[in-house]
Scaffold this motif. Structure first.
Motif, PDB file in Angstrom:
ATOM      1  N   ARG A 140       0.830  -1.212   0.000  1.00 44.56           N
ATOM      2  CA  ARG A 140       0.000   0.000   0.000  1.00 44.56           C
ATOM      3  C   ARG A 140       0.856   1.252   0.000  1.00 44.56           C
ATOM      4  O   ARG A 140       0.452   2.277  -0.555  1.00 44.56           O
ATOM      5  N   ASP A 141       2.046   1.197   0.625  1.00 42.62           N
ATOM      6  CA  ASP A 141       2.878   2.399   0.682  1.00 42.62           C
ATOM      7  C   ASP A 141       4.375   2.075   0.618  1.00 42.62           C
ATOM      8  O   ASP A 141       5.210   2.879   1.019  1.00 42.62           O
ATOM      9  N   HIS A 142       4.713   0.891   0.128  1.00 43.40           N
ATOM     10  CA  HIS A 142       6.101   0.518  -0.092  1.00 43.40           C
ATOM     11  C   HIS A 142       6.238  -0.145  -1.455  1.00 43.40           C
ATOM     12  O   HIS A 142       5.272  -0.692  -1.993  1.00 43.40           O
ATOM     13  N   ARG A 143       7.436  -0.118  -1.984  1.00 40.53           N
ATOM     14  CA  ARG A 143       7.741  -0.943  -3.149  1.00 40.53           C
ATOM     15  C   ARG A 143       8.218  -2.292  -2.618  1.00 40.53           C
ATOM     16  O   ARG A 143       9.294  -2.388  -2.023  1.00 40.53           O
ATOM     17  N   VAL A 144       7.408  -3.308  -2.788  1.00 42.57           N
ATOM     18  CA  VAL A 144       7.669  -4.612  -2.184  1.00 42.57           C
ATOM     19  C   VAL A 144       8.172  -5.569  -3.261  1.00 42.57           C
ATOM     20  O   VAL A 144       7.539  -5.736  -4.311  1.00 42.57           O
ATOM     21  N   LEU A 145       9.313  -6.177  -2.969  1.00 38.20           N
ATOM     22  CA  LEU A 145       9.943  -7.085  -3.918  1.00 38.20           C
ATOM     23  C   LEU A 145      10.103  -8.455  -3.253  1.00 38.20           C
ATOM     24  O   LEU A 145      10.809  -8.587  -2.247  1.00 38.20           O
ATOM     25  N   ALA A 146       9.433  -9.456  -3.788  1.00 30.82           N
ATOM     26  CA  ALA A 146       9.595 -10.835  -3.331  1.00 30.82           C
ATOM     27  C   ALA A 146      10.198 -11.643  -4.467  1.00 30.82           C
ATOM     28  O   ALA A 146       9.898 -11.391  -5.639  1.00 30.82           O
ATOM     29  N   VAL A 147      11.033 -12.594  -4.129  1.00 31.28           N
ATOM     30  CA  VAL A 147      11.730 -13.352  -5.166  1.00 31.28           C
ATOM     31  C   VAL A 147      11.864 -14.805  -4.748  1.00 31.28           C
ATOM     32  O   VAL A 147      12.032 -15.113  -3.568  1.00 31.28           O
ATOM     33  N   ASP A 148      11.735 -15.699  -5.724  1.00 27.36           N
ATOM     34  CA  ASP A 148      12.089 -17.088  -5.494  1.00 27.36           C
ATOM     35  C   ASP A 148      13.608 -17.196  -5.544  1.00 27.36           C
ATOM     36  O   ASP A 148      14.236 -16.806  -6.545  1.00 27.36           O
ATOM     37  N   LEU A 149      14.216 -17.689  -4.478  1.00 28.81           N
ATOM     38  CA  LEU A 149      15.660 -17.860  -4.465  1.00 28.81           C
ATOM     39  C   LEU A 149      16.081 -18.845  -5.557  1.00 28.81           C
ATOM     40  O   LEU A 149      15.281 -19.666  -6.010  1.00 28.81           O
ATOM     41  N   PRO A 150      17.321 -18.778  -6.028  1.00 27.46           N
ATOM     42  CA  PRO A 150      17.757 -19.672  -7.102  1.00 27.46           C
ATOM     43  C   PRO A 150      17.480 -21.141  -6.781  1.00 27.46           C
ATOM     44  O   PRO A 150      17.715 -21.608  -5.671  1.00 27.46           O
ATOM     45  N   GLY A 151      16.940 -21.842  -7.778  1.00 29.48           N
ATOM     46  CA  GLY A 151      16.625 -23.248  -7.598  1.00 29.48           C
ATOM     47  C   GLY A 151      15.349 -23.505  -6.835  1.00 29.48           C
ATOM     48  O   GLY A 151      15.012 -24.658  -6.562  1.00 29.48           O
ATOM     49  N   HIS A 152      14.621 -22.460  -6.488  1.00 26.10           N
ATOM     50  CA  HIS A 152      13.360 -22.567  -5.759  1.00 26.10           C
ATOM     51  C   HIS A 152      12.225 -22.030  -6.632  1.00 26.10           C
ATOM     52  O   HIS A 152      12.417 -21.071  -7.386  1.00 26.10           O
ATOM     53  N   GLY A 153      11.044 -22.631  -6.500  1.00 26.95           N
ATOM     54  CA  GLY A 153       9.879 -22.126  -7.212  1.00 26.95           C
ATOM     55  C   GLY A 153      10.122 -22.036  -8.700  1.00 26.95           C
ATOM     56  O   GLY A 153      10.479 -23.005  -9.357  1.00 26.95           O
ATOM     57  N   GLY A 154       9.963 -20.829  -9.241  1.00 31.90           N
ATOM     58  CA  GLY A 154      10.140 -20.615 -10.672  1.00 31.90           C
ATOM     59  C   GLY A 154      11.473 -20.020 -11.040  1.00 31.90           C
ATOM     60  O   GLY A 154      11.649 -19.564 -12.182  1.00 31.90           O
ATOM     61  N   SER A 155      12.430 -20.001 -10.122  1.00 32.20           N
ATOM     62  CA  SER A 155      13.762 -19.459 -10.408  1.00 32.20           C
ATOM     63  C   SER A 155      14.722 -20.571 -10.831  1.00 32.20           C
ATOM     64  O   SER A 155      14.764 -21.644 -10.209  1.00 32.20           O
ATOM     65  N   THR A 156      15.496 -20.297 -11.860  1.00 29.51           N
ATOM     66  CA  THR A 156      16.465 -21.256 -12.379  1.00 29.51           C
ATOM     67  C   THR A 156      17.559 -21.508 -11.344  1.00 29.51           C
ATOM     68  O   THR A 156      17.976 -20.588 -10.645  1.00 29.51           O
ATOM     69  N   PRO A 157      18.040 -22.744 -11.220  1.00 33.81           N
ATOM     70  CA  PRO A 157      19.151 -22.996 -10.293  1.00 33.81           C
ATOM     71  C   PRO A 157      20.439 -22.326 -10.764  1.00 33.81           C
ATOM     72  O   PRO A 157      20.607 -21.995 -11.936  1.00 33.81           O
ATOM     73  N   LEU A 158      21.347 -22.123  -9.813  1.00 36.90           N
ATOM     74  CA  LEU A 158      22.645 -21.538 -10.121  1.00 36.90           C
ATOM     75  C   LEU A 158      23.498 -22.522 -10.922  1.00 36.90           C
ATOM     76  O   LEU A 158      23.281 -23.731 -10.893  1.00 36.90           O
ATOM     77  N   ASP A 159      24.508 -21.986 -11.600  1.00 35.80           N
ATOM     78  CA  ASP A 159      25.453 -22.842 -12.311  1.00 35.80           C
ATOM     79  C   ASP A 159      26.361 -23.588 -11.337  1.00 35.80           C
ATOM     80  O   ASP A 159      26.813 -24.695 -11.616  1.00 35.80           O
ATOM     81  N   GLY A 160      26.639 -22.968 -10.181  1.00 34.86           N
ATOM     82  CA  GLY A 160      27.494 -23.578  -9.172  1.00 34.86           C
ATOM     83  C   GLY A 160      26.698 -24.059  -7.986  1.00 34.86           C
ATOM     84  O   GLY A 160      25.454 -24.069  -7.998  1.00 34.86           O
ATOM     85  N   PRO A 161      27.382 -24.469  -6.917  1.00 35.07           N
ATOM     86  CA  PRO A 161      26.695 -24.982  -5.720  1.00 35.07           C
ATOM     87  C   PRO A 161      25.806 -23.926  -5.071  1.00 35.07           C
ATOM     88  O   PRO A 161      26.105 -22.733  -5.093  1.00 35.07           O
ATOM     89  N   HIS A 162      24.729 -24.394  -4.481  1.00 39.09           N
ATOM     90  CA  HIS A 162      23.809 -23.512  -3.771  1.00 39.09           C
ATOM     91  C   HIS A 162      24.260 -23.424  -2.320  1.00 39.09           C
ATOM     92  O   HIS A 162      24.096 -24.377  -1.544  1.00 39.09           O
ATOM     93  N   THR A 163      24.840 -22.311  -1.953  1.00 39.28           N
ATOM     94  CA  THR A 163      25.337 -22.045  -0.613  1.00 39.28           C
ATOM     95  C   THR A 163      24.735 -20.734  -0.132  1.00 39.28           C
ATOM     96  O   THR A 163      24.146 -19.968  -0.916  1.00 39.28           O
ATOM     97  N   LEU A 164      24.899 -20.448   1.155  1.00 38.12           N
ATOM     98  CA  LEU A 164      24.365 -19.199   1.699  1.00 38.12           C
ATOM     99  C   LEU A 164      24.978 -17.973   1.014  1.00 38.12           C
ATOM    100  O   LEU A 164      24.235 -17.076   0.585  1.00 38.12           O
ATOM    101  N   PRO A 165      26.300 -17.877   0.857  1.00 37.85           N
ATOM    102  CA  PRO A 165      26.862 -16.725   0.142  1.00 37.85           C
ATOM    103  C   PRO A 165      26.374 -16.631  -1.301  1.00 37.85           C
ATOM    104  O   PRO A 165      26.151 -15.525  -1.813  1.00 37.85           O
ATOM    105  N   ALA A 166      26.211 -17.775  -1.958  1.00 37.26           N
ATOM    106  CA  ALA A 166      25.744 -17.748  -3.343  1.00 37.26           C
ATOM    107  C   ALA A 166      24.321 -17.209  -3.434  1.00 37.26           C
ATOM    108  O   ALA A 166      23.991 -16.427  -4.340  1.00 37.26           O
TER     109      ALA A 166
END
Length: 284
Positions: free
Chosen positions: A51-77
């Motif tokens: 209602r009064d913010h620009r809200v951005l939600a995202v599927d993290l890589p390899g989750h939902g509709g987001s493509t997995p990363l080319d490398g390992p999925h780690t917290l820093p990645a």
């Protein structure tokens, strides 16, 4: 493969598509979901805050509709991917970060690695504050058991959904169907195994990355709101006590009769907490 997920948008980050939902206008708010989950866990809260913010939600890589990363999925990645997502979405101001479970740890990692991107952080039943974790996640660190437990079977998915909520009314057919769709993706089990093994063992959450991350976040003295559900079966509410010890200037709130996702079970109350926090994030 066409996913039967609720409608959303898409941005390309480092050549990889990321499913997202961006609505509203105002100060930026970033919503980060937990392991094996999607941005749809924030649908109601997203709508309220937009209602009064620009809200951005995202599927993290390899989750939902987001493509997995080319490398390992780690917290820093994952944190690096969120930084890339913010660039792709043209977010230049420091954002209010709201992370649930793994998403809380991703938010903290992003704050430690790129503090100029984060105005403050609201950590909802966040990973990173204690070793204890549900036995189901610990068993995923054992390869033969992981193959069994990560089968996209309706009964397994429904049991997982039931463990997330205190009130079983939130275990809807729609949520089960979404979770089953996500689990059936060919990369889903691999991404889960990589993250579980990066962050923990069959004994629980690894202490090394937690200590380093919490030291880094504490040194920032970043305005922080800690929120937990008293009946969390995934990450027990006792973690809130440790979080208060490590981040003593943080605000803290414990929701009674609430499970792992207060953004769903306590949407209106959580919205009020967030708005109060953003008005005066640093306690007197």
């Amino acid at each position: 493969m066409t996913l039967a997920l609720p409608p959303a948008d898409q941005l390309t980050v480092a050549g990889l598509p990321m499913r997202c939902r961006i609505t509203g206008d105002g100060p930026p708010v970033v919503l980060l979901h937990g392991i094996g989950r999607t941005l749809d866990d924030f649908t109601a809260l997203h709508t309220a805050l937009a209602r009064d913010h620009r809200v951005l939600a995202v599927d993290l890589p390899g989750h939902g509709g987001s493509t997995p990363l080319d490398g390992p999925h780690t917290l820093p990645a994952l944190a690096g991917a969120v930084a890339g997502f913010l660039d792709a979405a043209a977010v230049v101001d420091p954002a209010h970060m709201v992370g649930n479970s793994l998403g809380g740890a991703v938010a903290m990692r992003l704050a430690a690695d790129a503090p100029h991107r984060v105005a403050d952080q609201a950590l909802l039943n966040s990973a990173g504050f204690g070793r204890e974790v549900t036995v189901a996640l610990r068993l995923l660190a054992v390869r033969p058991l992981a193959r069994l437990l990560l089968r996209p079977h309706p009964a397994i998915v429904r049991r997982t959904e039931r463990a997330i909520f205190f009130d079983p009314a939130h275990v809807t057919d729609e949520r089960v169907a979404t979770a089953l769709t996500v689990a059936r993706q060919p990369h889903a089990a691999r991404v889960m195994r990589e993250l579980v093994r990066d962050l923990g063992t069959w004994r629980g959450v690894r202490p090394g990355w937690r200590a380093e991350l919490l030291d880094a976040v504490a040194a920032l003295d970043l305005p922080t709101l800690l929120v937990w559900g008293e009946r969390d079966l995934i990450l027990p509410a006792a973690h809130l006590d440790h979080a208060r010890t490590r981040l003593p200037r943080a605000r803290a709130h414990l929701f009674r009769d609430t499970g792992h996702m207060p953004q769903i079970e306590r949407t209106a109350d959580l919205e009020s907490l967030l708005r109060d926090f953003w008005q005066a994030p640093v306690p007197a």
